[in-house]
Design a protein around this motif. Structure first.
Motif, short mmCIF file in Angstrom:
data_model
loop_
_atom_site.label_atom_id
_atom_site.label_comp_id
_atom_site.label_asym_id
_atom_site.label_seq_id
_atom_site.Cartn_x
_atom_site.Cartn_y
_atom_site.Cartn_z
N ASN A 94 42.97 43.75 45.02
CA ASN A 94 42.71 42.36 45.40
C ASN A 94 41.39 41.92 44.77
O ASN A 94 40.32 41.97 45.40
N THR B 266 39.18 38.91 48.60
CA THR B 266 39.25 39.02 47.14
C THR B 266 37.86 39.26 46.55
O THR B 266 36.92 38.51 46.84
N SER C 277 48.41 39.39 43.68
CA SER C 277 48.12 39.11 45.08
C SER C 277 47.42 37.77 45.23
O SER C 277 46.70 37.31 44.33
N GLY D 298 47.41 46.83 41.97
CA GLY D 298 47.45 46.34 43.34
C GLY D 298 46.09 46.14 43.96
O GLY D 298 45.90 46.33 45.16
N GLU E 204 46.30 43.41 38.83
CA GLU E 204 47.67 43.16 39.30
C GLU E 204 48.49 44.44 39.27
O GLU E 204 49.16 44.79 40.26
#
Length: 287
Positions: free
Chosen positions: A37, A8, A2, A35, A32
């Motif tokens: 952030n 983040t 992302s 999923g 990653e």
């Protein structure tokens, strides 16, 4: 992965040196795959700069960090809370930031237990650990708290006040474990203890690069095929001890990357409440 945006979350490693660490690869890959952030970075932090770094962790609302020695011990006075296992070990390798309150954990012990064979009943297991430093202490306390039947610690120094004696006494006073302490120089006694053990762990630097020829077990005749041999060293991955174990026909050999992945997985769970994708991490670590 992302894109980085205003949501983040930042995690990291505080270590000196920090550039060689595999932790950023492990955690960023895991973010990653899950999923999440977030990003994980390595920060070069010394004992002198640690207080400022911890204040930065709070000020920047970082989710948490890992730490390496000697920061694992130096950080304790800077924390708000400590997990009971970390208190017993006297070291912290993972910090979780919950709304500005920092709690210290040790995931080394959890990583050791998680990387053992699933069918191993520790309550019926005699274990032997080479070493009495930080890695050995984490392993010994984890095994003791898990109810290991008997534990033998083998160290170079065993006199009163030595790390070996301190670890033996800590385990006897703070846990219900049955513990013996042997000097590495007591060859006959050590060989008998190795023969009696189901689980043998190397928690020393013997076999670590550049001293790859060193090994706590002199030759394959000391070992038996049904034992479990665990080397916490991962550079090189196939240590001299694991080579000796293979020559003895030992099928259950555990390398240091397994511990690295499992202790990382325990930290990842503390931060995210999700499981680390261990198969992907292990593949990446082996590349």
């Amino acid at each position: 992965m992302s894109e980085i945006d205003g949501h983040t979350q930042l995690f990291g490693l505080f270590a000196h040196p920090a550039a060689h660490s595999k932790s950023p690869m492990m955690h960023n890959l895991s973010f990653e795959k899950r999923g999440i952030n977030a990003r994980y970075l390595a920060f070069d932090v010394t004992q002198e700069t640690l207080p400022a770094a911890i204040e930065g962790l709070r000020a920047l609302h970082m989710g948490g960090v890992n730490l390496s020695m000697p920061l694992k011990e130096a950080v304790i006075p800077l924390l708000d809370h400590m997990d009971p296992a970390a208190k017993l070990v006297g070291a912290v390798n993972t910090i979780v930031n919950r709304d500005g309150e920092l709690t210290g954990y040790t995931t080394d012990g959890a990583g050791i237990l998680a990387s053992l064979p699933a069918d191993l009943d520790l309550k019926k297991t005699r274990a032997l650990i080479f070493g009495a430093g930080g890695a050995a202490k984490s392993a010994a306390i984890a095994l003791a708290l898990a109810g290991v039947e008997h534990l033998t610690i083998v160290n170079r120094h065993v006199d009163n006040g030595s790390r070996g004696a301190q670890l033996r006494d800590l385990l006897r006073y703070e846990t219900s474990a049955k513990v013996d302490l042997l000097s590495m120089g007591e060859t006959t006694s050590v060989r008998c203890a190795v023969a009696d053990a189901k689980l043998i762990i190397n928690a020393t630097s013997m076999g670590m690069a550049p001293n790859t020829a060193m090994c706590p077990v002199p030759d394959a005749s000391w070992l038996k095929p049904k034992q479990i041999v665990y080397d916490m060293v991962y550079n090189p991955l196939d240590t001299k001890l694991l080579q000796v174990a293979a020559a003895a026909g030992v099928q259950q050999r555990i390398d240091g990357l397994q511990l690295l992945a499992m202790q990382g997985a325990a930290a990842f769970k503390l931060w995210t409440n999700q499981e680390m994708p261990l198969a992907d991490v292990r593949t990446a670590l082996n590349q």
